[in-house]
Scaffold this active site. Structure first.
Site, PDB file in Angstrom:
ATOM      1  N   LEU A  34      -6.428  35.565  -7.327  1.00 35.32           N
ATOM      2  CA  LEU A  34      -7.206  36.474  -6.493  1.00 35.32           C
ATOM      3  C   LEU A  34      -7.406  37.830  -7.167  1.00 35.32           C
ATOM      4  CD1 LEU A  34      -5.456  35.552  -3.129  1.00 35.32           C
ATOM      5  CD2 LEU A  34      -7.489  34.536  -4.164  1.00 35.32           C
ATOM      6  N   ALA A  36      -9.937  41.796  -6.583  1.00 28.45           N
ATOM      7  CA  ALA A  36     -10.399  42.733  -5.546  1.00 28.45           C
ATOM      8  C   ALA A  36     -11.524  42.141  -4.695  1.00 28.45           C
ATOM      9  CB  ALA A  36     -10.846  44.033  -6.202  1.00 28.45           C
ATOM     10  N   HIS A  38     -11.757  39.014  -3.628  1.00 31.61           N
ATOM     11  CA  HIS A  38     -11.123  38.228  -2.565  1.00 31.61           C
ATOM     12  C   HIS A  38     -10.479  39.153  -1.524  1.00 31.61           C
ATOM     13  CE1 HIS A  38     -10.814  35.311  -6.048  1.00 31.61           C
ATOM     14  NE2 HIS A  38     -11.390  34.561  -5.129  1.00 31.61           N
ATOM     15  N   ASP A 153     -21.261  34.109  -4.884  1.00 29.79           N
ATOM     16  CA  ASP A 153     -21.640  32.692  -4.872  1.00 29.79           C
ATOM     17  C   ASP A 153     -22.731  32.529  -3.823  1.00 29.79           C
ATOM     18  OD1 ASP A 153     -19.693  31.625  -6.800  1.00 29.79           O
ATOM     19  OD2 ASP A 153     -18.251  32.376  -5.357  1.00 29.79           O
ATOM     20  N   MET A 187     -16.880  40.684 -10.246  1.00 23.84           N
ATOM     21  CA  MET A 187     -15.511  40.155 -10.378  1.00 23.84           C
ATOM     22  C   MET A 187     -15.504  38.648 -10.167  1.00 23.84           C
ATOM     23  SD  MET A 187     -12.829  42.847  -8.976  1.00 23.84           S
ATOM     24  CE  MET A 187     -12.879  44.538  -9.577  1.00 23.84           C
ATOM     25  N   ARG A 190     -13.067  33.705 -13.447  1.00 27.31           N
ATOM     26  CA  ARG A 190     -13.427  33.188 -14.773  1.00 27.31           C
ATOM     27  C   ARG A 190     -13.635  34.306 -15.796  1.00 27.31           C
ATOM     28  NH1 ARG A 190     -16.079  28.825 -11.430  1.00 27.31           N
ATOM     29  NH2 ARG A 190     -14.927  26.950 -11.994  1.00 27.31           N
TER      30      ARG A 190
HETATM   31  O1  PAF Z   1     -15.590  30.004  -3.651  1.00 33.09           O
HETATM   32  C1  PAF Z   1     -14.539  29.363  -3.840  1.00 33.09           C
HETATM   33  O2  PAF Z   1     -13.521  29.883  -4.303  1.00 33.09           O
HETATM   34  C2  PAF Z   1     -14.505  27.879  -3.500  1.00 33.09           C
HETATM   35  O3  PAF Z   1     -15.720  27.281  -3.791  1.00 33.09           O
HETATM   36  C3  PAF Z   1     -14.070  27.592  -2.064  1.00 33.09           C
HETATM   37  C4  PAF Z   1     -15.074  28.155  -1.058  1.00 33.09           C
HETATM   38  C5  PAF Z   1     -12.696  28.189  -1.793  1.00 33.09           C
HETATM   39  C6  PAF Z   1     -13.991  26.084  -1.831  1.00 33.09           C
HETATM   40  O4  PAF Z   1     -13.061  25.490  -2.677  1.00 33.09           O
END
Ligand code: PAF
Length: 280
Positions: A34, A36, A38, A153, A187, A190
Site C-alpha cells: 500500500l 498514499a 490506497h 484504474d 502512485m 508497480r
Molecule cells: O485495483 C486493485 O488493486 C485490484 O484490481 C482489486 C480491485 C483490489 C481487485 O483485486
C-alpha cells in the site's frame, strides 16, 4: 486498533454487529503493497461510512500468464501499520483457498461484456474477468454499503460500476482521486519496478496526458492528438499499448462532438507497465 481477520466467520460476526448497531460499512479492496493512494481511499471511505474494512489479496485470476503475479510486491507489516494510521478498522486477509473454494480453474466467473474488452482488456485478456470475479466475492464476503476504488484504474472503476448496476449489488461505488508523486508520476505499486534509468523518464506520461487534454480542448483532431502522444512517448523510450481520448464510458467520441473526455495511456518502460489518465 485495527483487527486483522483471516476467517470469513469472524469477518461476518464483526460486520453483522456493526450493522445491528446501525453503522454504515465501507470496503477498500487492495492487493497490498500500500501507498498514499490506497490510504487516501481509506480516508475517503471513512467520510462515507462509520467503519472501514480493507482487504489485501493478490488475486491470481486477474494476472495474465506472463504477468507479475509471483513477483508482485508483498509488504504485510507495513500495510497493517499504514492501514491503522489511515483509520481502517478491519484488515481482511483471505487466502487463495478461501477466495476460490473450488479452485481457480472451477471458480464461477463474472464477465462484464463490452467495456471489459476495450483498452486494458484488449492488452490484458481476461484481466477484468479476474477483477470482477474477485470484487464480487469481496462484496459478498464483506457486504459493505459503500466501496472505494481509485480513479487511476479508470477502466476498472467503470467496469465495476457497470457490474454493480447490472447485478444489482446494493453498494455505492465511490472513486478516489489519483495521488501523484511530486514530479507527477501517479502512485502505483508497480513504480518500484522502475530503475534509476527509467524512473526519471516515467514522468513523461503525465506531461503527455496534459498535452492531450490541452490539444483536445483547443479542438485538434483526435487521431492527430493520439498519434502525437504515441510519438512523444516512443521518443522518451516507451513501448506504447495505447494513448487515446475517449468519452467517460470509454466509447470513441465522434468528430466535432463535445462533452466530457478522458485521455488514457498505458505504456511500458523496460519491463514496467504504467497506466495513467486525465479527465477533462
Ligand atoms: O485495483 C486493485 O488493486 C485490484 O484490481 C482489486 C480491485 C483490489 C481487485 O483485486
Amino acid at each position: 486498533m485495527i483487527e486483522t481477520v483471516t476467517e470469513l466467520s469472524r469477518l461476518r460476526d464483526i460486520v453483522t454487529g456493526w450493522k445491528r448497531a446501525g453503522l454504515r460499512v465501507a470496503l477498500v479492496p487492495t492487493m497490498g503493497n500500500l501507498h498514499a493512494g490506497h490510504y487516501s481511499l481509506v480516508k475517503l471511505a471513512r467520510q462515507h461510512a462509520d467503519r472501514v474494512v480493507s482487504s489485501v489479496f493478490v488475486n491470481p485470476t486477474q494476472f495474465g500468464p506472463n504477468e507479475d503475479f509471483t513477483r508482485y510486491p508483498r509488504t504485510p507489516e507495513a500495510d497493517t501499520t499504514g492501514l491503522e494510521q489511515a483509520g481502517c478498522d478491519v484488515l481482511w486477509l483471505p487466502t487463495v483457498e478461501s477466495m476460490y473454494p473450488f479452485g481457480v480453474e472451477l471458480a464461477a466467473n463474472v464477465h462484464v461484456p463490452g467495456i471489459s474488452s476495450l483498452l486494458e482488456g484488449a492488452h490484458r485478456p481476461g484481466h477484468f474477468d479476474g477483477v470482477c470475479t474477485v470484487v464480487s466475492r469481496l462484496f459478498n464476503q464483506v457486504q459493505p454499503d459503500v466501496a472505494a476504488f481509485g480513479r487511476k484504474d479508470y477502466q476498472q472503476l467503470a467496469v465495476i460500476r457497470q457490474m454493480v448496476a447490472d447485478l444489482a449489488f446494493p453498494i455505492q461505488i465511490i472513486g478516489g482521486d489519483i495521488v501523484r508523486e511530486d514530479d507527477g508520476l501517479a502512485m502505483s505499486s508497480r513504480n518500484q519496478y522502475l530503475t534509476a534509468d527509467t524512473r526519471p523518464k516515467s514522468t513523461a506520461i503525465r506531461r503527455v496526458l496534459v498535452a492531450m487534454r490541452d490539444a483536445s480542448r483547443s479542438g485538434a483532431p483526435r487521431p492527430q492528438i493520439e498519434a502525437n502522444a504515441v510519438a512523444r512517448l516512443q521518443a522518451e523510450g516507451f513501448e506504447v499499448d495505447y494513448a487515446v481520448v475517449r468519452r467517460p464510458d470509454l466509447s470513441e467520441p465522434d468528430e466535432h462532438s463535445t462533452g466530457e473526455r478522458v485521455a488514457l495511456i498505458a505504456a511500458r518502460l523496460g519491463t514496467t507497465r504504467l497506466i495513467d489518465n486525465i479527465e477533462f
